[in-house]
Design an enzyme around this catalytic site. Structure first.
Site, PDB file in Angstrom:
ATOM      1  N   LYS A  57      -7.147  25.326 -15.773  1.00  0.00           N
ATOM      2  CA  LYS A  57      -8.610  25.183 -15.839  1.00  0.00           C
ATOM      3  C   LYS A  57      -9.145  25.634 -17.200  1.00  0.00           C
ATOM      4  O   LYS A  57      -9.933  24.935 -17.829  1.00  0.00           O
ATOM      5  CB  LYS A  57      -9.291  25.981 -14.723  1.00  0.00           C
ATOM      6  CG  LYS A  57     -10.819  25.897 -14.781  1.00  0.00           C
ATOM      7  CD  LYS A  57     -11.483  26.678 -13.679  1.00  0.00           C
ATOM      8  CE  LYS A  57     -11.545  28.150 -13.958  1.00  0.00           C
ATOM      9  NZ  LYS A  57     -12.698  28.567 -14.778  1.00  0.00           N
ATOM     10  N   ASP A  77     -13.594  24.509 -11.169  1.00  0.00           N
ATOM     11  CA  ASP A  77     -13.927  25.903 -10.887  1.00  0.00           C
ATOM     12  C   ASP A  77     -14.497  25.974  -9.475  1.00  0.00           C
ATOM     13  O   ASP A  77     -14.432  25.003  -8.721  1.00  0.00           O
ATOM     14  CB  ASP A  77     -14.931  26.440 -11.923  1.00  0.00           C
ATOM     15  CG  ASP A  77     -16.312  25.789 -11.801  1.00  0.00           C
ATOM     16  OD1 ASP A  77     -16.485  24.834 -10.994  1.00  0.00           O
ATOM     17  OD2 ASP A  77     -17.235  26.232 -12.504  1.00  0.00           O
TER      18      ASP A  77
END
Length: 207
Positions: free
Chosen positions: A118, A136
């Protein structure tokens, strides 16, 4: 699928080339901000970083930082002990393995301490406009409420969204972050103000 295409188009229409709310001036500041923002709000990170970057203005100074001193600058951030250690390790690795230049490819970024998929994707999205999705907590929640994914992990959710949307992923990622932060909130989502309400069948929907 027609509905998915409608969702994509509405995101792109309602968020005109959105960018992160993290404040940074260069690539070094960006990677530090993104690492700090894991399980922490952008608002909190933006409060921490002015003094942090005054003390450690570049990758070299961060690599040579004293751990206790660094912790004192970021102690109001969640998981600051781990993050402080990872920031120093990350900076040292960049100085030792990449001649002090932050790499701009996923594989090398993910080789750095504290940088997972991420974080790597967010850095590449924000700095390069790369066609990546990053998942997220907001993107995860939004994609499941909109039935775009049933995946159990952020990585698998990212695969679903990448397959469905294909392009403009950098803008769609940030649009979904902002949408999840301000409209499709975890508690009390603003369904009456939502531009996707007519396409949403979530059990969390508030009529």
């Amino acid at each position: 699928m027609k509905r998915n295409l409608q969702i994509k188009e509405l995101f792109l229409k309602n968020f005109d080339k959105p960018v992160t709310e993290l404040k940074f001036k260069n690539l070094y500041e960006l990677i530090v901000c993104v690492m700090l923002s894991a399980q922490c709000t952008d608002k909190r990170v933006n409060l921490i970083t002015p003094n942090l970057f005054k003390a450690y203005p570049d990758i070299k100074s961060l690599a040579n930082a004293n751990l206790s001193s660094l912790k004192s600058y970021i102690q109001s951030c969640s998981f600051f002990n781990n993050k402080a250690q990872n920031l120093i390790k990350m900076a040292k690795a960049i100085c030792e393995n990449f001649n002090g230049e932050i790499p701009l490819n996923e594989k090398d970024l993910k080789s750095l301490a504290g940088v997972g998929q991420k974080t790597a994707h967010v850095v590449l999205i924000e700095w390069c406009g790369a066609n990546f999705m990053a998942v997220d907590t907001h993107v995860f929640r939004v994609s499941h409420r909109l039935n775009l994914s049933k995946a159990k992990t952020p990585e698998a959710t990212e695969e679903d969204l990448t397959r469905i949307f294909k392009d403009n992923l950098n803008y769609l990622h940030q649009a979904m972050v902002l949408f999840g932060r301000y409209t499709c909130k975890a508690k009390k989502p603003l369904c009456k103000e939502c531009f996707l309400s007519h396409l949403c069948t979530s059990k969390d929907k508030e009529i």
